[in-house]
Design an enzyme around this catalytic site. Structure first.
Site, mmCIF file in Angstrom:
data_model
loop_
_atom_site.group_PDB
_atom_site.id
_atom_site.type_symbol
_atom_site.label_atom_id
_atom_site.label_comp_id
_atom_site.label_asym_id
_atom_site.label_seq_id
_atom_site.Cartn_x
_atom_site.Cartn_y
_atom_site.Cartn_z
ATOM 1 N N GLY A 296 0.804 -1.213 0.000
ATOM 2 C CA GLY A 296 0.000 0.000 0.000
ATOM 3 C C GLY A 296 0.832 1.256 0.000
ATOM 4 N N THR B 178 0.353 5.721 -1.574
ATOM 5 C CA THR B 178 -0.308 6.882 -0.981
ATOM 6 C C THR B 178 -0.209 6.821 0.528
ATOM 7 O OG1 THR B 178 -2.385 8.165 -0.970
ATOM 8 C CG2 THR B 178 -2.587 5.769 -0.845
ATOM 9 N N TYR C 240 -13.885 -3.875 11.171
ATOM 10 C CA TYR C 240 -12.566 -3.240 11.131
ATOM 11 C C TYR C 240 -11.799 -3.559 12.411
ATOM 12 C CZ TYR C 240 -8.957 0.387 10.920
ATOM 13 O OH TYR C 240 -7.750 1.053 10.916
#
Length: 308
Positions: free
Chosen positions: A22, A25, A172
């Site tokens: 990842g 960004t 999450y």
């Protein structure tokens, strides 16, 4: 430990190979940028190759791009094959990528998106690359968790994929709790296999695009408060990346530690050693999660299994 560990505290990284997931960004980009600027050979492992190339062009250093979609075991295995062929040794594996508060949907393999991407994807990638780290003195696996591991968080073995009901916040929390349990259990299994260690970190509340999936009821207040939050609660991505960088590079770090911001509530600030929830240290749950993760991903680790 110092409360002012900064990017200037990063030791020389020449000769080291770092794979950062990842990394096109946000936190991942800042982590990759600072490692490269200190001399590391950095691989941006990203889902979108074009965005990865654009990110690589903004970094001053030895940077390459590798396709990796953590929501697809096929992509993870392909990336593992590519990385193993290209890098006979890997010093740092930074499991940074993640999704947050996504609407209910599944990965290519039918896993709930947050659990599948944040935990199972990184579990599989680590297992596929670990034999490239084990022979390397001082190598580390750093996995990024969150203070969200305390929010309505548990490992729901009776419904890991949230098929009977779904809460994006609780899902999450489960995925971030799983990140910590994976780190702690991996460290236990690494202890008799040389000098490779497993460490965790969290960024506090950082200004990244992770919040794009914030529930609608919270989205407008967050937008209204953004100018205030940016100066009182949140911090820039380059600060949010420091706990990960400290976990990855500080020579005083030991396996099984967890780093986060030093400010009130661990929301922002320079990185320090922090603690995680009591649930995250439950060894029987860690071992059960490990076994389930191996079964779901089909990936086993080149480590001796623990004897209970």
């Amino acid at each position: 430990m110092s409360s002012t560990w900064t990017d200037q505290s990063i030791p020389e990284q020449h000769g080291r190979v770092a794979v950062v997931t990842g990394a096109n960004t946000g936190l991942g980009f800042e982590t990759a940028r600072m490692l490269a600027e200190h001399g590391a050979q950095v691989v941006l492992a990203v889902r979108d190759i074009e965005k990865g190339k654009q990110a690589a062009a903004r970094i001053n250093g030895d940077v390459s791009v590798q396709a990796l979609d953590l929501s697809s075991l096929e992509s993870i295995r392909s990336a593992g094959t590519d990385l193993r062929a290209a890098y006979p040794r890997i010093d740092l594996l930074i499991n940074n990528a993640g999704v947050m508060y996504t609407p209910k949907r599944t990965t290519a393999d039918g896993f709930e998106m947050q659990f599948g991407t944040n935990h199972l994807g990184h579990f599989a990638l680590t297992g596929l690359l670990l034999d490239r780290l084990l022979p390397v003195p001082g190598s580390r696996v750093v996995t990024v968790s969150s203070t969200g591991h305390r929010m309505r968080a548990a490992i729901h073995f009776d419904d890991l994929q949230w098929e009977s009901s779904y809460s994006r916040i609780a899902a999450y929390g489960q995925s971030k709790l799983a990140n910590l349990m994976f780190t702690y259990q991996l460290q236990r299994r690494l202890e008799s296999h040389g000098t490779t260690i497993a460490v965790a970190a969290h960024p506090g509340v950082s200004s990244t695009d992770l919040f794009r999936n914030t529930p609608a009821a919270l989205r407008l207040p967050v937008t209204w408060l953004a100018p205030i939050l940016s100066t009182t609660v949140t911090q820039k991505a380059e600060m949010g990346a420091l706990p990960t960088l400290r976990a990855a590079t500080d020579p005083t770090v030991i396996g099984g530690q967890y780093y986060g911001p030093s400010g009130r509530g661990e929301l922002r600030g320079y990185p320090k050693l922090v603690t995680s929830s009591a649930d995250s240290h439950d060894e029987s749950t860690q071992q059960r999660l490990w076994a389930v993760s191996e079964e779901l991903t089909g990936v086993t680790f080149p480590l001796s299994h623990l004897v209970p």
